[in-house]
Design a protein around this motif. Structure first.
Motif, PDB file in Angstrom:
ATOM      1  N   LYS A 161      42.825  39.951  40.998  1.00 37.16           N
ATOM      2  CA  LYS A 161      42.425  38.968  42.009  1.00 37.16           C
ATOM      3  C   LYS A 161      41.221  38.580  42.657  1.00 37.16           C
ATOM      4  O   LYS A 161      40.550  37.851  42.699  1.00 37.16           O
ATOM      5  N   GLN A 182      51.190  36.343  43.877  1.00 32.99           N
ATOM      6  CA  GLN A 182      50.938  37.627  45.187  1.00 32.99           C
ATOM      7  C   GLN A 182      51.729  38.242  44.289  1.00 32.99           C
ATOM      8  O   GLN A 182      51.234  39.089  44.367  1.00 32.99           O
ATOM      9  N   ARG A 183      52.056  38.408  43.135  1.00 35.97           N
ATOM     10  CA  ARG A 183      52.818  39.317  42.740  1.00 35.97           C
ATOM     11  C   ARG A 183      52.044  39.916  41.427  1.00 35.97           C
ATOM     12  O   ARG A 183      51.907  41.258  41.195  1.00 35.97           O
ATOM     13  N   LEU A 184      51.401  38.714  40.221  1.00 37.87           N
ATOM     14  CA  LEU A 184      50.810  39.537  39.716  1.00 37.87           C
ATOM     15  C   LEU A 184      49.123  40.175  40.647  1.00 37.87           C
ATOM     16  O   LEU A 184      48.917  41.145  39.649  1.00 37.87           O
ATOM     17  N   LYS A 185      48.647  39.769  41.139  1.00 40.91           N
ATOM     18  CA  LYS A 185      47.089  40.041  42.698  1.00 40.91           C
ATOM     19  C   LYS A 185      48.535  42.263  42.782  1.00 40.91           C
ATOM     20  O   LYS A 185      47.207  42.782  42.917  1.00 40.91           O
ATOM     21  N   GLU A 186      49.700  42.438  43.487  1.00 40.75           N
ATOM     22  CA  GLU A 186      49.823  43.658  42.982  1.00 40.75           C
ATOM     23  C   GLU A 186      49.468  44.490  42.229  1.00 40.75           C
ATOM     24  O   GLU A 186      49.928  45.789  42.733  1.00 40.75           O
ATOM     25  N   LYS A 187      50.375  43.682  41.373  1.00 40.03           N
ATOM     26  CA  LYS A 187      50.646  44.138  40.090  1.00 40.03           C
ATOM     27  C   LYS A 187      49.988  44.921  39.261  1.00 40.03           C
ATOM     28  O   LYS A 187      49.309  45.777  38.928  1.00 40.03           O
ATOM     29  N   TYR A 188      48.826  43.557  39.562  1.00 40.14           N
ATOM     30  CA  TYR A 188      47.235  44.069  37.968  1.00 40.14           C
ATOM     31  C   TYR A 188      46.394  44.460  39.601  1.00 40.14           C
ATOM     32  O   TYR A 188      45.359  42.384  39.892  1.00 40.14           O
ATOM     33  N   PRO A 189      45.335  44.971  40.540  1.00 39.37           N
ATOM     34  CA  PRO A 189      44.647  44.575  40.590  1.00 39.37           C
ATOM     35  C   PRO A 189      43.157  43.964  40.849  1.00 39.37           C
ATOM     36  O   PRO A 189      42.608  43.399  41.570  1.00 39.37           O
TER      37      PRO A 189
END
Length: 117
Positions: A15, A5-12
């Motif tokens: 996803k 989830q943090r990766l998806k928020e940090k790097y759009p």
């Protein structure tokens, strides 16, 4: 799960890449382009070889046509004599032949051999 989830928020863009269908498609594309026996890179090499062979085929077909014309011309005895004189330096009994060679016609290996002597 929190890490993803943090990766998806940090790097759009993650996803989209993180989607399993996209991941499988990317794996398949990399496999087919680079790793497979029939890969794109192998096809490029084979296409270059094919082009070279086609060029050779055209060259040899042209040479065959030239040779067929030479054979047809050599059916005449006068043409046979002319060919023998030009190609094999043959002569009649009453003639002398002088062969003139220019420096530009000497091959590089012959020049090296002449220099070493």
């Amino acid at each position: 799960m929190n890490f993803i989830q943090r990766l998806k928020e940090k790097y759009p863009w993650f996803k989209y890449v993180g989607n399993r269908y996209v991941f499988v498609f990317l794996f398949f594309a990399v496999w087919m382009l680079f790793l497979d026996n029939y890969s794109y890179l192998e096809h490029r090499v084979l296409n270059e070889e094919l082009d070279e062979l086609e060029t050779n085929k055209e060259y040899y077909q042209d040479e065959i046509k030239k040779d067929c014309l030479d054979i047809k011309r050599l059916n005449n005895p006068d043409q046979i004599e002319k060919y023998a004189r030009e190609k094999y330096y043959m002569k009649r009994d009453s003639e002398d032949i002088y062969i003139i060679e220019f420096e530009e016609d000497i091959l590089p290996k012959e020049e090296e051999n002449n220099k070493s002597l």
